[in-house]
Design a protein around this motif. Structure first.
Motif, PDB file in Angstrom:
ATOM      1  N   ALA A 112     -74.410 -72.161 -40.661  1.00 28.98           N
ATOM      2  CA  ALA A 112     -75.102 -73.420 -40.929  1.00 28.98           C
ATOM      3  C   ALA A 112     -74.610 -74.034 -42.244  1.00 28.98           C
ATOM      4  N   LYS A 113     -74.364 -73.190 -43.222  1.00 28.16           N
ATOM      5  CA  LYS A 113     -73.850 -73.688 -44.508  1.00 28.16           C
ATOM      6  C   LYS A 113     -72.475 -74.327 -44.295  1.00 28.16           C
ATOM      7  N   ALA A 114     -71.663 -73.668 -43.480  1.00 26.06           N
ATOM      8  CA  ALA A 114     -70.333 -74.219 -43.195  1.00 26.06           C
ATOM      9  C   ALA A 114     -70.443 -75.587 -42.513  1.00 26.06           C
ATOM     10  N   LEU A 115     -71.399 -75.698 -41.607  1.00 25.11           N
ATOM     11  CA  LEU A 115     -71.599 -76.981 -40.925  1.00 25.11           C
ATOM     12  C   LEU A 115     -71.972 -78.072 -41.919  1.00 25.11           C
ATOM     13  N   LYS A 118     -69.258 -79.508 -43.979  1.00 28.94           N
ATOM     14  CA  LYS A 118     -68.391 -80.432 -43.230  1.00 28.94           C
ATOM     15  C   LYS A 118     -69.129 -81.706 -42.863  1.00 28.94           C
ATOM     16  N   ASN A 119     -70.377 -81.532 -42.462  1.00 27.46           N
ATOM     17  CA  ASN A 119     -71.155 -82.639 -41.913  1.00 27.46           C
ATOM     18  C   ASN A 119     -72.575 -82.563 -42.462  1.00 27.46           C
ATOM     19  N   PRO A 120     -72.842 -83.281 -43.567  1.00 32.41           N
ATOM     20  CA  PRO A 120     -74.151 -83.146 -44.217  1.00 32.41           C
ATOM     21  C   PRO A 120     -75.295 -83.759 -43.415  1.00 32.41           C
ATOM     22  N   ASP A 121     -74.980 -84.554 -42.397  1.00 34.43           N
ATOM     23  CA  ASP A 121     -76.049 -85.233 -41.665  1.00 34.43           C
ATOM     24  C   ASP A 121     -75.815 -85.099 -40.154  1.00 34.43           C
TER      25      ASP A 121
END
Lengths: 158, 81, 745
Positions: A112-115, A118-121
Motif C-alpha cells: 500500500a505504501k508503494a502504491l 506512485k499514486n497518492p490519490d
C-alpha cells in the motif's frame, strides 16, 4: 555449498551477509538477519505476504535471490515506522481494524505504501487491483481498502 | 419420568421409538438410564452426545436438572471451526 | 449464566471501537507467529510425503538419509505411539502413516538436519517401497459396494450392514409426515447438488518448534487454535504425560477451523527426542493444501414442496459427505442445520459419510452447514422463481421463530431470524435496480455456536491495573474484546486491562478457539472472574470501614457504601484498594472455570447481486450485504470483520475454490496460483448490518458471530448467478468453464 558475501542496504542501514546461491531474499531476511516481519505464505509469489521494496520496486522477497540484492536498497516492514511514530498507513490500519490475524499485514502495508508513493490519490478500484497480489483470508479486504483510502487522504493533506 | 427425544437414526436402536421415557432428574441419570434401557444407544452415548434442554444446547454438563416439564432432546456431540 | 436483567444497560466500554492490544506488533512486523521463533542449536525438520493416493507401505529404508552429513534424526510412523483411542490414533497416523499411505501427501517419514537444504536433500534419500492400491476420491464412487476400501472396520453401529466399508456414519433427523406434506404442495422440486472440497486457506502455514528430552519433558511453540488440544494429541502420539509438555501458542496467522488439529508437532517432538535438539518444522503451501485438512466434499439430493402462495409443506434431504481418509461426523451437523431456518410440519434429512483417499477433513467455519444450506436454499429459490414469488417474503412466511420445532429436534427459544430477514427486506439493496445479465440472490444461514471448557484468571495488579489470563489463541481480535468485558465489569478504562494468552502450564484446560466460542465463553468467564475479584475487594473495604460486606457496593471502578446506613465513607478506587492489598490480606484475584453452555444459535441473511458474462462464464460480484444477529457486538469493528471475512470465504467457495483430483488420485492444484482464493479486485465493498438481539445465555447478551457468515454465501451467489444466467447451477464452484458449459448447454 559455499556461501557468498553480499553487501546491501536494509532500511537505511548498510548490511553484510553470507548466503547460499539458491537462498531467497526472504530466507536471508528471516533466517540470517532476524527480520521476520516478512512472512512466507506460499513461496511462489502468489500471496504477497513476503512483500518488500527493492530499489524502489515492490517485490515478493521469496522470488528474489539473496545474492541479487548486492548493492541494492531494501525496505522491509521493520523500517516503516520512524522510531515510535507509526507510518500513517500503520496507524490507520490499527484504528480502522484493517487486520484480524495480522499475518498478511506487513506485506499489505508495504504494498500500500508503494502504491501511495506512485499514486497518492487512487480510486477504490485502483487500490483493489494494486493489492490483488496480496492475499488476506480474514478481512474480506473491505476494511483494508477503506484504511488505505483514509491514510491516503491524510497523507495528501499533510 | 423424563421424556427424551431421539434423533432418527438412533430410533432403530431404541425399539423404533422417537420419544422414550426414563427415570432421571439430571443429564447424567438420563444418559445412564438410556444406556441401560437401550444398550444399542450406549456406543453413541459413550462417544459423546449433546442435549437440548428447552431449546438450549448443552454439550456436557451431567448435573443439569431436568424434569417432566422440560423438553429434552438428544443431539450428536458437535464441533466447530 | 443468564443475561443480566438490567433494563437498558448503559455500556461504557462494550460496543466501542478501541484499539487492539496486539495491534502495534502486527503493523510493525514484531508479532511472533509460528515460524518466527528460533532456538539455539535448532535443527530443521522436513517431511517426506506419499506420492500415491493409496498405497501399502511395504518398507522404508532410511539408512542413506541417516548417513548424509548434517542429518541428526530420521523418524517414521514406528517412532510414534499407537494410542488406543480412535481419535488420537487417527491424528497420530495422519502425522506419520503406519501401514498405508491414505492420500496423496500423507506423511510417511521425516528428518531433522542442521540446515533446510540438507533436510530437503535427506528426504530424497529415504527409500519407500510402496505397493500401490486402487483409490477412490469421489464420495459417490466411494459409497458403491465395490469401491476400493480406504480403511476397514471403521463403520459405526448406525451404518446398515451391506454397504461399502467406506461408509462410516449414518444419521437421520426430522419430524412429521413427509408424504402428507408433499401431497399438500402445489409444486415440488427435486435437485441433486455437488460441492468441491475447499481449504481454510489461512495465509500462515502450520509451523512449530519443539523440544523433547528423553525424560519425557518437552516444550512446543506453534501456531494453533488450541494449545491444550496440541498437548493432548502430542502426549498421546509420543506416549508422554500432559503435565510434562508445555505448549505455547504463537500469534496465529489465520485458522478458520484449520488449526484445530495437529500435523507436525508430534513429528517435531519425535525428531527432537531422537536428535536431542530443538526441531523446527514449517510447512510449505503445497504441504498445507495436500496434507492439512480441507473441508468435506459433498453430493446431495434435496426435495421441497411448496404451495402456490409460498408455504413450504415438506422438505427432504440426503447428504453424502466425504471427510477424507478417516471416519468423520461433519455430516451430522450438516443434516441438522440444512433446514434450520424453516418452520416445517414435515422434514427429514439423512446423512452419510464415506471415506475417500483425500486428506483428513478438519473443521472449516460452521463445518457441515454451508453445503447443506446451499442445497436447501437453492431449491427454495427455484420454487420461488417457478411460482413467481418474492424469495424474501417466502422466507419470512416460513421462517423459524421462538416456539418453532426445529428441523434438528429441539424447540427454538429466542432467535433472531425474522428480525434479520426484515432488516434485509427494509434495506435499499433489496430493491435496487438490476441490469442485463445481472441477478440477485439471497440465502439464510445458521450455526449452532458453542460455549465449552474455559478458564480465566484475573489479577489485580498493585498499581491498580488488571491482568487477564486466558487460554484461547486470539484469532481475530479476541484479546481486545476480552479486555473490554473485563474493563466494563471492573469499571476501569480499557487501557488499564491487559489480556494475555497462557501456555498450557500456566492455566487450566481450555477448549480450542472454535465454534464461535471465545467472545461468548471466555467473555462470560472473564465477567465471572471480575465479579469474584470485585467481591473480594468489597470484602476488604468492608473490613477497613468496619461495616457488613453486603453494605459495600462496586460502582464505576470504586467500592462505595451501599446507602446512607452504611456510613459516609468516601469511595475507594480499585487502585487504592490494590495498593494496600498486602495489608488487607494479600494479593487480589478472581478466577472462573466453567464448561459454558447457552451459546445461543445464530442466524444470518446475505444479499448478493452478480453479473454473469455470457461469453466467458465469469461472474462479477456487484454488491453484497450481510445481515446478522450478534446478540451484543462487543467490538463492532471485529464483528463486521467476521461478517465480511466469512462472506468472502463463502464467495471463494461458491465461485473458484476447489480441490481438483486427477485420475491418478493426486491433487492437481496444490498452490495459491491454481487454488484460487478471492483477491481484492474480485470483490465489491461488503456491507454489514449488525442486529443486536440479546442472547439470554450471556450476561451482556453476546452471541458468537464467527462461523455463521460463511454459511449463506454459497446459496446467495448460486441463486444470483442462476437468475442472472437463466440456468440453475447445482455444482460448486461455479467456475467460469463450468458456468459457461451450463449457459451454452
Amino acid at each position: 555449498m559455499k556461501t557468498i558475501p553480499v553487501e546491501t542496504t536494509i532500511n537505511g542501514d548498510s548490511t553484510e551477509f553470507l548466503c547460499n546461491a539458491d537462498e531467497s531474499l526472504l530466507d536471508v531476511l528471516r533466517d540470517r538477519l532476524g527480520l521476520t516481519g516478512a512472512k512466507e505464505g506460499c513461496g511462489t509469489g502468489d500471496c504477497g505476504a513476503c512483500s518488500v521494496m527493492m530499489n524502489g520496486r515492490l517485490v515478493c522477497s521469496c522470488l528474489v535471490l539473496g545474492v541479487e540484492t548486492q548493492g541494492a536498497e531494501i525496505e522491509t516492514i521493520e523500517g516503516m515506522a520512524k522510531g515510535e511514530e507509526l507510518h500513517p498507513l500503520q496507524r490507520v490500519f490499527l484504528e480502522e481494524a484493517a487486520l484480524q490475524c495480522g499475518v498478511c499485514t506487513p506485506g499489505i502495508l508495504i504494498a500500500a505504501k508503494a502504491l501511495l508513493e506512485k499514486n497518492p490519490d487512487p480510486t477504490d478500484t485502483e487500490v483493489r487491483y494494486w493489492l490483488a497480489g496480496n492475499l488476506c483470508r480474514c478481512t474480506g479486504y473491505d476494511k483494508i481498502i477503506k484504511a488505505v483510502q483514509t491514510a491516503a487522504a491524510e497523507m495528501r493533506s499533510a | 419420568m423424563v421424556r427424551v427425544k431421539l434423533w432418527g437414526s438412533l430410533r432403530a436402536l431404541a425399539d423404533g421409538e422417537e420419544w422414550v421415557e426414563v427415570e432421571a432428574s439430571n443429564f447424567k441419570e438420563l444418559l445412564d438410564a438410556l444406556s441401560e434401557k437401550y444398550p444399542g444407544l450406549a456406543p453413541q452415548i459413550k462417544r459423546g452426545v449433546s442435549l437440548a434442554l428447552d431449546g438450549v444446547i448443552y454439550r456436557e454438563a451431567w448435573f443439569t436438572k431436568i424434569g417432566p416439564e422440560n423438553e429434552v432432546v438428544l443431539m450428536p456431540y458437535m464441533v466447530g471451526g | 449464566m443468564a443475561f443480566d436483567a438490567q433494563a437498558e444497560r448503559n455500556f461504557k466500554v462494550v460496543g466501542t471501537r478501541v484499539l487492539r492490544p496486539d495491534g502495534i506488533d502486527k503493523v510493525t512486523g514484531k508479532a511472533a507467529y509460528g515460524a518466527d521463533i528460533s532456538a539455539p542449536g535448532m535443527l530443521h525438520g522436513r517431511i517426506l510425503r506419499s506420492p500415491h493416493a493409496h498405497a501399502r507401505i511395504v518398507s522404508i529404508d532410511v539408512s542413506e538419509a541417516e548417513k548424509l552429513p548434517g542429518v541428526k534424526a530420521v523418524v517414521t510412523g514406528a517412532d510414534l505411539a499407537q494410542p488406543e483411542d480412535d481419535a488420537f490414533s487417527d491424528v497420530a497416523i495422519n502425522c506419520l502413516a503406519r501401514d498405508k499411505a491414505l492420500y496423496d501427501g500423507h506423511a510417511v517419514a521425516a528428518v531433522a538436519a542442521t540446515s533446510k537444504s540438507i533436510a530437503k536433500q535427506a528426504i530424497r534419500l529415504i527409500k519407500v517401497d510402496y505397493e500401490v492400491l486402487p483409490h477412490v476420491t469421489d464420495v459417490d464412487e466411494a459409497m458403491k459396494p465395490d469401491a476400493p476400501v480406504v480403511q476397514e472396520g471403521r463403520a459405526l453401529e448406525t451404518v446398515p450392514a451391506g454397504m461399502s466399508q467406506n461408509v462410516t456414519t449414518h444419521c437421520q433427523f426430522g419430524h412429521g409426515d413427509l408424504e402428507a406434506g408433499f401431497a399438500k404442495a402445489d409444486k415440488i422440486i427435486e435437485r441433486s447438488f455437488k460441492t468441491a472440497a475447499t481449504h481454510q486457506g489461512y495465509i500462515e502455514p502450520q509451523a512449530c518448534m519443539a523440544s523433547l528430552g528423553n525424560d519425557g519433558r518437552g516444550e512446543v511453540w506453534c501456531c494453533t487454535q488450541g494449545q491444550y488440544m496440541v498437548r493432548a494429541n502430542c502426549a498421546a502420539a509420543l506416549g508422554v504425560e500432559e503435565s510434562q509438555l508445555r505448549i505455547t501458542a504463537s500469534e496465529i496467522g489465520g485458522g478458520f477451523g484449520g488449526k484445530t488439529s495437529t500435523f507436525i508437532e508430534p513429528v517435531a517432538l519425535a525428531l527432537s527426542r531422537k536428535a536431542g535438539k530443538p526441531v523446527k518444522i514449517v510447512m510449505t503451501r503445497d504441504e498445507v493444501l495436500k496434507a492439512t485438512g480441507p473441508t468435506i466434499s459433498s453430493s446431495m439430493d434435496i426435495k421441497i414442496g411448496m404451495t402456490k402462495d409460498g408455504r413450504i409443506t415438506a422438505g427432504q434431504g440426503v447428504l453424502r459427505y466425504s471427510g477424507g481418509a478417516y471416519p468423520n461426523a461433519t455430516v451430522e451437523m450438516g443434516a441438522q442445520a440444512a433446514f434450520a431456518a424453516y418452520n416445517l410440519e414435515a422434514v427429514e434429512t439423512i446423512g452419510w459419510n464415506a471415506m475417500t483417499n483425500r486428506p483428513k477433513e478438519i473443521p472449516y467455519r460452521a463445518p457441515g452447514a454451508p453445503t447443506a444450506i446451499y442445497a436447501v436454499e437453492s431449491v427454495v429459490d427455484e420454487l420461488c422463481q417457478e411460482l413467481g414469488l418474492d424469495p424474501l417474503d417466502v422466507r419470512l412466511m416460513n421462517a423459524a421463530d421462538k416456539g418453532t420445532l426445529s428441523s434438528y429436534g429441539p424447540t427454538f427459544n429466542e432467535i433472531g431470524l425474522v428480525a434479520t430477514l426484515e432488516a434485509a427486506k427494509a434495506h435499499p439493496h433489496y430493491t435496487a435496480p438490476l441490469g442485463p445479465n445481472q441477478g440477485r440472490g439471497l440465502s439464510c444461514g445458521f450455526w449452532f455456536n458453542f460455549g465449552g471448557n474455559t478458564c480465566v484468571s484475573l489479577n489485580i495488579n498493585d498499581d491498580g491495573t488488571v491482568g487477564v489470563v486466558e487460554g484461547n489463541p486470539d484469532i481475530g481480535g479476541s484479546r481486545a474484546s476480552i479486555s473490554m468485558m473485563a474493563a466494563e465489569e471492573m469499571g476501569v478504562p480499557y487501557e488499564k486491562v491487559r489480556t494475555v494468552i497462557a501456555d498450557t502450564s500456566s492455566l487450566g484446560f481450555n477448549d480450542i478457539t472454535d465454534g464461535s466460542r471465545v467472545t461468548f465463553a471466555v467473555g462470560l468467564a472473564t465477567i465471572q472472574a471480575a465479579r469474584a475479584a470485585i467481591k473480594e475487594m468489597c470484602r476488604r473495604v468492608a473490613k477497613i470501614w468496619d461495616i457488613d460486606e453486603d453494605a459495600v457496593i462496586w460502582e464505576d471502578g470504586c467500592a462505595k457504601p451501599a446507602g446512607p446506613n452504611a456510613g459516609t465513607h468516601p469511595p475507594m478506587t480499585l487502585a487504592e484498594i490494590a495498593a494496600i492489598a498486602g495489608k488487607t490480606g494479600g494479593p487480589i484475584a478472581g478466577h472462573h472455570e466453567v464448561n459454558a453452555d447457552g451459546a445461543g444459535v445464530s442466524f444470518g441473511v446475505h444479499l448478493c447481486d452478480t453479473e454473469v458474462d455470457p461469453e466467458t462464464g465469469a461472474v462479477k460480484i456487484l454488491r453484497y450485504t450481510v445481515f446478522q444477529d450478534a446478540g451484543k457486538a462487543v467490538h463492532p469493528d471485529y464483528v463486521e470483520g467476521q461478517m465480511q471475512g466469512g462472506a468472502v470465504q463463502g464467495i471463494g467457495w461458491a465461485l473458484n475454490e476447489e480441490y481438483i483430483y486427477g485420475e491418478d488420485g493426486r491433487l492437481q492444484n496444490a498452490g495459491f496460483l491454481d487454488y484460487r482464493v478471492p483477491v481484492a479486485s474480485d470483490l465489491p465493498e461488503i456491507e454489514t448490518v449488525i442486529l443486536e438481539i440479546p442472547n439470554p445465555g450471556h450476561p451482556y447478551g453476546v452471541r458468537g458471530v464467527g462461523e455463521t457468515p460463511i454459511v449463506p454465501p454459497l446459496a446467495a451467489i448460486a441463486n444470483a448467478v442462476s437468475r442472472a444466467a437463466g440456468v440453475r447451477m447445482t455444482e460448486l464452484p461455479m467456475s467460469p468453464p463450468r458456468l459457461l458449459k451450463a449457459i451454452t448447454g
